[in-house]
Design a protein around this motif. Structure first.
Motif, PDB file in Angstrom:
ATOM      1  N   TRP A 194       0.843  -1.192   0.000  1.00 36.82           N
ATOM      2  CA  TRP A 194       0.000   0.000   0.000  1.00 36.82           C
ATOM      3  C   TRP A 194       0.882   1.247   0.000  1.00 36.82           C
ATOM      4  O   TRP A 194       1.859   1.315   0.741  1.00 36.82           O
ATOM      5  CB  TRP A 194      -0.883   0.053   1.245  1.00 36.82           C
ATOM      6  N   PRO A 195       0.526   2.279  -0.783  1.00 35.79           N
ATOM      7  CA  PRO A 195       1.253   3.551  -0.665  1.00 35.79           C
ATOM      8  C   PRO A 195       1.004   4.158   0.717  1.00 35.79           C
ATOM      9  O   PRO A 195      -0.115   4.089   1.244  1.00 35.79           O
ATOM     10  CB  PRO A 195       0.630   4.418  -1.770  1.00 35.79           C
ATOM     11  N   PRO A 196       2.026   4.759   1.331  1.00 35.28           N
ATOM     12  CA  PRO A 196       1.829   5.337   2.659  1.00 35.28           C
ATOM     13  C   PRO A 196       1.016   6.622   2.605  1.00 35.28           C
ATOM     14  O   PRO A 196       0.940   7.292   1.564  1.00 35.28           O
ATOM     15  CB  PRO A 196       3.257   5.613   3.133  1.00 35.28           C
ATOM     16  N   ALA A 197       0.428   6.965   3.740  1.00 36.23           N
ATOM     17  CA  ALA A 197      -0.375   8.189   3.830  1.00 36.23           C
ATOM     18  C   ALA A 197       0.464   9.389   4.240  1.00 36.23           C
ATOM     19  O   ALA A 197       0.357  10.466   3.650  1.00 36.23           O
ATOM     20  CB  ALA A 197      -1.517   7.984   4.832  1.00 36.23           C
ATOM     21  N   TRP A 198       1.294   9.213   5.286  1.00 31.79           N
ATOM     22  CA  TRP A 198       2.027  10.343   5.866  1.00 31.79           C
ATOM     23  C   TRP A 198       3.478   9.968   6.123  1.00 31.79           C
ATOM     24  O   TRP A 198       3.796   8.791   6.341  1.00 31.79           O
ATOM     25  CB  TRP A 198       1.430  10.760   7.211  1.00 31.79           C
ATOM     26  N   GLU A 199       4.312  11.005   6.172  1.00 27.20           N
ATOM     27  CA  GLU A 199       5.629  10.889   6.757  1.00 27.20           C
ATOM     28  C   GLU A 199       5.613  11.681   8.059  1.00 27.20           C
ATOM     29  O   GLU A 199       5.342  12.893   8.055  1.00 27.20           O
ATOM     30  CB  GLU A 199       6.706  11.447   5.832  1.00 27.20           C
ATOM     31  N   VAL A 200       5.870  10.996   9.164  1.00 25.34           N
ATOM     32  CA  VAL A 200       5.845  11.614  10.490  1.00 25.34           C
ATOM     33  C   VAL A 200       7.160  11.306  11.188  1.00 25.34           C
ATOM     34  O   VAL A 200       7.490  10.135  11.408  1.00 25.34           O
ATOM     35  CB  VAL A 200       4.668  11.080  11.336  1.00 25.34           C
TER      36      VAL A 200
END
Length: 817
Positions: free
Chosen positions: A408-414
């Motif tokens: 899955w493509p990630p949603a956020w970089e945190v």
């Protein structure tokens, strides 16, 4: 050209802050809101920070949505406008702070703290200070808080958890600010906590009553006129109120339906989210994943917010029809946003229970709480964001993924970590965001919904479940217990443990009991506490490891010649007697008499008679005068009052009767939700108690059980116990009425369970549908038509009734076929 002056608004308002967390801000703030509303004022409740739970209590207190004020989530420039928006039409706004007055986002010198919000909104601050363990030091703490930042206007103090008048006077002399109230300690109305903080108002069955009592408490002990005077001194606010219609534009065409998860498992939501979606032209429809079998008709987008799915995981898992529909429509491209709890709902499994199965991984509870307040960067273009967009959010969870969501493509970089999953139609992660600070998210979801094909209503179908064959014979009916009939994934109506959380004072006592387990246990304090409760002498009390130990001791106490057990009743006394080698004569209470005791049916030569009151499993409460008719010279009558504390008023109890030949056995495990802590006691004359004590194994009662016995026989426990009994009575009344409306015969119970004639095979069919009730054919005198049903809150009982209706419909369909 003259520039018009900015608009100003008169809004009386006050911030309730504290030197630290745990001082009672929520209790006092919620009570103040309720007290002011009871005066006839329109009150607006607000909470500093991202917390979802406190605003739920504020909403109960004010009758308006609870609102959040968080500069980190929405930006400093929106705080005053959001305050004006939430308080539109209100007479006064009450703002509850977060943590200590100056505690904000770590490393930012107090950004997003209560002091920061008080400064942004130019609101006077009243400090709530817990003085239970301080006297003059309170003055030093308050003086420091008031002087620390000259831009923060600290104008008064409310003293909380006050004790003696002498200590209060000492505290007041130490203060240079006005004391606006002195609230005494009252743990009975404090808000209970859970692994993520307070228990949401929507999950507390008695929440409205608690809030009302908080309001009464604050009205008695806080000078409301003085608080209002402080609030009216707040300067006028400059600028316009936030308006969702100015943040988004309506989509074209018919209003798309956005289904928003609610109910007890999905309680985390900001009111502005729905307001933005409506302003964008959507029709927002709530549904409850615990109860609703399908998504709302015509759904074109799905919003799964935060909450406590881990607490309700088994009930969520049982609703397979909805889970399978969600799986199919999300996989097919239904625009879906899932935050935290919503993410967990879409996984393959949560703590071993199957979820929707959209995202191919699972999650489990962890020992570590994840709590962070980050800036997040969008990892790519997707349903809600475009690559590189920056938002502020918060994470607050005690679960973790068991493996990465691969593919899955990630949603956020945190903080350098890629989290969540995101596609053109799905956005799911642990990160919570406040859309008032990022209204484009609402706009994008609304536009995606307008383009989406409405979810078709599932074809009507009914799964005909063949009635299962009866269970295999129980090896020893006298030893059969309801706990073997429940299990993972089953709604538990089989075990009579009280369903509500344990009170905070009991949790504290249990912890202290464990801490004191380094020495051999001393039952003396528990004996004294129990004796005080029942107005007896300590030598008339024997503390035992639950009622089970008491029955064993009684069975072995004397060489009984003729033992009688009155049935149907709890079978453990009968089993204990047989283990001791006693022949048992059974006397049956008759169905035609409503299973009530007839003392004349007991043989005259019986020297030991054992019966329950109220009786398990019938719930029948025998009159004390009828039980006393059993007394004879040289006869011992044992009354098992294990469920008497669930009876309103306990009027037929014999616990305080000091006549010879009478023993009363009590258990603390069920009413106080501590079945793993074996705690009980026997009441009788001093000679009988001494005789039983001589048979008791040394140190059989553990230190935690002793601590529990002391706590559960205190004045606090008496008050809370009576409240619990009242709620049980109300729940039972609703359950009985619902069963009788369905033509089910129910025995007249007075305690925390009912005996119902469901019919042969119904118990087994209910189990197939995820509901466990207690079989009754292991009780002498009853057969397989009967089942014992534990009393539960109405929302839980609804699951039983739905399952029962489905079982009956399936049986009728099978017969029709």
């Amino acid at each position: 050209m003259v520039t018009p002056a900015p608009a100003t608004t008169v809004l009386p308002r006050v911030v309730l802050a504290a030197p630290s967390t745990g001082q009672g801000k929520t209790t006092v703030s919620t009570g103040l809101m309720a007290a002011l509303r009871a005066r006839g004022l329109e009150v607006s409740g607000h909470k500093v920070g991202p917390d979802y739970i406190d605003p739920g209590y504020h909403a109960l207190a004010t009758g308006r949505p609870g609102r959040n004020l968080d500069p980190h989530l929405v930006g400093e420039e929106r705080i005053a406008p959001l305050l004006l928006h939430g308080a539109r039409g209100a007479d006064v706004a009450v703002i509850e702070g977060v943590m200590g007055l100056h505690d904000g986002r770590i490393g930012t010198d107090g950004f997003a703290s209560t002091a920061h919000v008080a400064t942004l909104t130019r609101t006077p601050v009243v400090l709530v200070v817990d003085i239970a363990r301080m006297s003059r030091s309170v003055g030093a703490v308050v003086a420091g808080m008031a002087a620390y930042d000259p831009e923060v206007d600290v104008v008064g103090v409310i003293l909380n958890r006050a004790g003696s008048a002498r200590n209060v006077a000492e505290v007041e002399r130490s203060l240079r600010l006005p004391v606006l109230g002195v609230v005494p300690r009252d743990d009975a109305i404090s808000s209970p906590s859970r692994h993520l903080g307070l228990v949401p108002a929507g999950e507390r069955h008695e929440s409205a009553d608690v809030v009302a009592r908080l309001g009464e408490q604050v009205a008695r002990h806080v000078d409301l006129d003085a608080v209002l005077e402080v609030a009216r001194q707040a300067p006028d606010l400059t600028g316009e109120a936030w308006d969702p219609h100015r943040q988004v534009r309506p989509v074209q065409g018919p209003a798309p339906v956005v289904a928003v998860a609610g109910g007890r498992a999905f309680t985390f939501a900001y009111a502005e989210t729905e307001e933005l979606l409506r302003a964008a032209g959507c029709r927002v429809v709530a549904f409850d994943p615990l109860r609703d079998r399908t998504l709302p008709e015509g759904t074109q987008a799905l919003l799964l917010g935060g909450g406590f799915p881990e607490v309700h995981v088994q009930q969520l898992a049982r609703n397979r029809a909805l889970l399978e529909q969600v799986r199919d429509v999300v996989r097919a491209g239904l625009p879906t946003v899932a935050e935290c709890a919503g993410l967990l709902y879409l996984l393959d499994e949560l703590d071993g229970s199957a979820m929707a199965g959209v995202i191919g991984t699972g999650a489990a509870m962890t020992k570590r709480l994840t709590l962070r307040y980050p800036a997040a960067v969008a990892a790519g273009d997707n349903l809600l964001t475009r690559a590189g967009e920056r938002v502020h959010g918060h994470e607050f969870h005690r679960t973790a993924l068991t493996a990465p969501a691969r593919g899955w493509p990630p949603a956020w970089e945190v903080d350098g970590e890629l989290i969540g999953v995101a596609t053109p139609t799905l956005h799911a992660s642990y990160l919570h965001t406040h859309w008032a600070g990022h209204p484009v998210m609402a706009q994008r979801l609304a536009e995606a919904a307008a383009r989406a094909t409405p979810v078709a209503a599932p074809a009507p179908h009914r799964t005909v479940v063949a009635l299962p064959v009866p269970d295999a014979a129980v090896t020893d009916p006298l030893l059969h217990h309801g706990d073997v009939e429940t299990g993972r994934g089953l709604a538990d109506f089989a075990v009579n443990v009280h369903p509500e959380p344990r009170p905070a004072w009991l949790e504290t006592a249990l912890r202290e009991g464990v801490e004191h387990s380094t020495t051999y246990p001393d039952v003396a304090p528990a004996r004294e506490a129990i004796a005080d409760l029942h107005h007896r002498r300590p030598d008339e009390v024997l503390v035992t490891a639950g009622a089970a130990e008491a029955f064993e001791l009684i069975a072995r106490w004397k060489p009984w010649r003729h033992v009688v057990v009155v049935h149907p009743q709890f079978t453990e006394p009968h089993a204990a007697l047989e283990r001791a080698g006693r022949q048992v004569t059974v006397v049956h209470c008759r169905a035609e008499d409503g299973y009530r005791l007839d003392a004349s049916a007991v043989p005259e030569d019986a020297d030991l008679v054992m019966l329950g009151n109220p009786t398990n499993p019938t719930g029948v409460l025998h009159p004390a005068e009828e039980i006393l008719k059993l007394r004879r010279p040289k006869r011992v009558v044992v009354v098992d009052e294990a469920f008497m504390d669930a009876v309103v008023g306990q009027e037929q109890s014999l616990a305080g009767d000091r006549r010879r030949g009478l023993l009363v056995v009590r258990s603390l495990t069920k009413h106080w939700s501590i079945p793993g802590i074996r705690a009980g006691y026997v009441l009788g004359n001093d000679r009988a108690v001494a005789g039983l004590a001589a048979k008791q194994v040394p140190w059989s009662v553990s230190a935690p059980a002793i601590a529990a016995a002391r706590a559960c026989t205190s004045s606090e426990a008496a008050q809370e116990g009576a409240l619990r009994a009242g709620r049980i009575n109300s729940w039972r009344t609703e359950l009985v009425a619902a069963l009788q409306q369905r033509g089910v015969e129910v025995v007249a119970s007075q305690t925390s369970f009912v005996l119902a004639r469901l019919g042969v095979g119904t118990r087994e069919a209910l189990r197939v549908r995820g509901v466990a009730v207690r079989r009754a054919d292991t009780f002498p005198g009853l057969d397989g038509e009967w089942a014992r049903i534990a009393v539960r809150p109405p929302e839980t009982t609804a699951d039983l009734l739905r399952a029962l209706d489905d079982v009956r419909a399936d049986a009728a369909a099978a017969l029709g076929a």
